[in-house]
Scaffold this active site. Structure first.
Site, PDB file in Angstrom:
ATOM      1  N   THR B  35      -0.542  26.129  33.109  1.00 10.56           N
ATOM      2  CA  THR B  35      -1.038  24.824  32.648  1.00 10.56           C
ATOM      3  C   THR B  35      -1.041  24.475  31.188  1.00 10.56           C
ATOM      4  OG1 THR B  35      -2.528  24.743  34.531  1.00 10.56           O
ATOM      5  CG2 THR B  35      -3.018  23.259  32.775  1.00 10.56           C
ATOM      6  N   ASP B  51       0.507  18.844  32.779  1.00 10.38           N
ATOM      7  CA  ASP B  51       1.796  19.187  33.387  1.00 10.38           C
ATOM      8  C   ASP B  51       1.567  19.285  34.903  1.00 10.38           C
ATOM      9  OD1 ASP B  51       2.285  22.592  33.986  1.00 10.38           O
ATOM     10  OD2 ASP B  51       0.385  21.770  33.258  1.00 10.38           O
ATOM     11  N   ARG B  53       2.813  22.100  37.048  1.00  7.97           N
ATOM     12  CA  ARG B  53       3.238  23.369  37.656  1.00  7.97           C
ATOM     13  C   ARG B  53       2.034  24.213  38.049  1.00  7.97           C
ATOM     14  NH1 ARG B  53       7.358  27.385  34.581  1.00  7.97           N
ATOM     15  NH2 ARG B  53       8.889  25.997  35.505  1.00  7.97           N
ATOM     16  N   LYS B  67      -3.173  17.688  38.435  1.00  8.38           N
ATOM     17  CA  LYS B  67      -4.221  18.391  37.701  1.00  8.38           C
ATOM     18  C   LYS B  67      -5.248  17.458  37.089  1.00  8.38           C
ATOM     19  CE  LYS B  67      -0.997  22.060  36.712  1.00  8.38           C
ATOM     20  NZ  LYS B  67      -0.435  23.011  35.767  1.00  8.38           N
ATOM     21  N   GLY B  81      -6.931  26.806  34.973  1.00  7.45           N
ATOM     22  CA  GLY B  81      -7.581  28.013  35.457  1.00  7.45           C
ATOM     23  C   GLY B  81      -7.247  28.216  36.913  1.00  7.45           C
ATOM     24  N   SER B 163      -2.735  27.664  29.292  1.00  6.34           N
ATOM     25  CA  SER B 163      -1.848  28.621  28.627  1.00  6.34           C
ATOM     26  C   SER B 163      -0.919  27.927  27.634  1.00  6.34           C
ATOM     27  CB  SER B 163      -1.029  29.392  29.664  1.00  6.34           C
ATOM     28  OG  SER B 163      -0.285  28.486  30.454  1.00  6.34           O
ATOM     29  N   ASP B 200       5.976  26.980  27.109  1.00  6.79           N
ATOM     30  CA  ASP B 200       5.088  27.880  27.835  1.00  6.79           C
ATOM     31  C   ASP B 200       5.635  28.078  29.238  1.00  6.79           C
ATOM     32  OD1 ASP B 200       1.981  27.493  29.546  1.00  6.79           O
ATOM     33  OD2 ASP B 200       2.821  29.329  28.696  1.00  6.79           O
ATOM     34  N   SER B 203       3.631  26.592  32.269  1.00  2.00           N
ATOM     35  CA  SER B 203       3.607  25.140  32.494  1.00  2.00           C
ATOM     36  C   SER B 203       5.027  24.671  32.741  1.00  2.00           C
ATOM     37  CB  SER B 203       3.071  24.413  31.269  1.00  2.00           C
ATOM     38  OG  SER B 203       1.920  25.032  30.785  1.00  2.00           O
TER      39      SER B 203
END
Lengths: 236, 265
Positions: B35, B51, B53, B67, B81, B163, B200, B203
């Site tokens: 995320t 995002d 994913r 999300k 999380g 992240s 990242d 994500s």
């Protein structure tokens, strides 16, 4: 009565050894490689993403496919440092061989030689998962698949790396025609069809594996030599 | 009987989990969202971004999950999380707020949602792995808050979590300014989320944006889709009979189901 202890320090026997972080020799930089052998050609693919083992990207342009001779390539996933060390070692041994014998090492010989090289470090292995692919002296397609310590097997298709478990079932179904009662299509598949299928497989691996992506090298080896193609994958 | 009314926190199940793990029972992995989530306050409201994913370790479990969660008509919450934790925490507080609104007869306030969420997360001492960005607009104006799994909160003009938060915060620190217009804020949020998506590995896929202002909420689901599949082979065709049929049982529907015509009044 127990004696009073007047010491700021913990008692000798209760002292904990100072635990430093252990030195971690290995890291998995991720990535997927795969290969499919035809009657007189081999198609090899490897993505070019290198991760730091966690969520970060070190580079998008790290090639995992390495040309050994005019008829043979090596595709490796796993730890980048060990991969490069192994490639250097093989390259220098291949050059010595060629000077000693007056001809390049044949693909089956290279396959055996890699196994020996890997087993040599049985107790501190190269963290590498290899595929050797090429054509032999007669022009027939060969693929050898390895584990980290040199156990190898000649196969018609294989994959290694983080996306291995996503790619292998696809190859099992379409190349080996497993789990199909009626087998569709001709026995002989053209090189272009296999290249298209391999591109599809590595794209699919890139969809679901976070460590596979960026770009892929699509390599075709046949009796005419080694042909490289750059193919785009997703950057996310 | 006395242990039933001790009061305070009860962590018996956590102890049990630890004991089970020590004896060798492997707990099923959690689906984490990897995320990148962000929020930004602009001149007339709040813009939230995320995002899409969801990952289970190194595998992408969902390529297009949502999300940004609904809390109230004027309050939305991004969650990072453990996916189940963010879903259930936001759904619970959303439900509690609905009842609260009916009880008070007033418009919900962002700080009410904030207080309910932080008190619940603190109660569970961080075992509920939900890192949230709460944004909304109420009688006190637009506000943006972060909530950490252990229950601490911050109120800030621009925030990132997950992240990919470092990648996104890099963009914010370079380009944020006070009193942006709505268009500027949306563009900035999209850029920050893109930075997370591409830099990242936790994500990826698409950018979701939600704009909350006094006039209402604009949900821009899949505002950007920069990650469409690039190559597709000819379709794989499996003829009938590829999977062998061992047994077949055909029954007309009328023997299984009673079909009635009912006059609707």
């Amino acid at each position: 009565m127990e004696t009073l202890k007047l010491s700021a320090l913990p008692e000798k026997d209760k002292q904990q050894p100072i635990s430093h972080g252990r030195f971690e020799a290995y890291v998995d930089n991720g990535g997927t490689v795969m290969a499919v052998a035809g009657k007189d050609y081999c198609v090899i693919a490897g993505d070019t993403r290198m991760s730091d083992g966690g969520y970060g990207i070190q580079t998008r342009k790290y090639t995992k496919v390495f040309q050994l001779t005019k008829k043979c390539v090596l595709a490796t996933s796993g730890m980048q440092a060990d991969t490069i060390a192994l490639q250097k070692r093989l390259k220098s041994m291949l050059e010595s061989f060629e000077k000693e014998h007056g001809k390049p090492m044949s693909t089956p010989a290279i396959a055996q030689f890699l196994s020996n090289t890997l087993y040599y470090k049985r107790f501190f292995p190269y963290y590498t998962f290899n595929l050797v692919a090429g054509v032999d002296e007669q022009g027939e397609g060969w693929i050898w698949t390895y584990d980290a310590v040199g156990s190898h097997e000649r196969v018609k298709y294989s994959s290694q790396g983080s996306g291995n478990q996503l790619v292998i079932p696809l190859l099992d179904n379409q190349v080996a025609k497993f789990n199909q009662q009626i087998v569709e299509g001709n026995k002989d598949v053209s090189c272009e069809q296999v290249v298209s299928f391999v591109k599809d497989s590595i794209t699919s691996a890139g969809e679901r594996d976070i460590y596979t992506g960026d770009f892929a090298d699509i390599v075709v080896v046949d009796k005419n030599g080694v042909h490289w193609e750059k193919f785009e994958l997703k950057l996310d | 009987m006395e242990h039933l009314n001790r009061g305070g926190f009860d962590f018996d199940l956590c102890n049990r989990n630890n004991v089970l793990e020590k004896t060798g029972l492997k707990m099923k992995g959690f689906m984490k969202t990897g995320t990148t989530i962000v929020g930004v306050v602009y001149k007339g409201g709040v813009v939230l971004g995320a995002d899409t994913r969801a990952t289970e370790g190194p595998i992408v479990a969902d390529k297009n999950c949502e999300k940004i969660h609904y809390i109230a008509d004027n309050i939305y919450c991004c969650g990072a999380g453990t996916a189940a934790d963010t879903e259930s925490a936001t759904a619970l507080i959303s439900s509690k707020l609905k009842l609260h609104k009916l009880s008070t007869g007033k418009e919900t306030r962002v700080i009410t949602a904030l207080t309910m969420l932080k008190q619940m997360l603190f109660k569970y001492q961080g075992h509920i792995s939900a890192a949230l960005i709460l944004g909304g607009i109420d009688i006190n104006g637009p506000s943006l808050h972060t909530i950490y799994p252990h229950g601490s909160t911050d109120q800030l003009p621009y925030v990132t979590m997950g992240s990919g938060s470092l990648a996104a915060m890099g963009v914010f620190e370079a380009k944020y300014k006070n009193d942006m217009t709505k268009e500027e804020a949306i563009a900035l949020v999209a850029e920050a989320i893109s930075s997370g998506i591409f830099n990242d590995l936790g994500s990826g896929s698409n950018v979701d944006v939600t704009v909350i202002e006094t006039t209402g909420v604009t949900i821009l689901r899949n505002y950007q889709t920069p990650n469409e599949r690039k190559f597709r082979n000819n379709p794989y065709i499996f003829k009938q009979g590829t999977t062998p049929v061992l047994k077949q049982d055909v029954a007309p529907l009328s023997t299984k189901v009673v079909i009635e015509d009912i006059m609707m009044s």
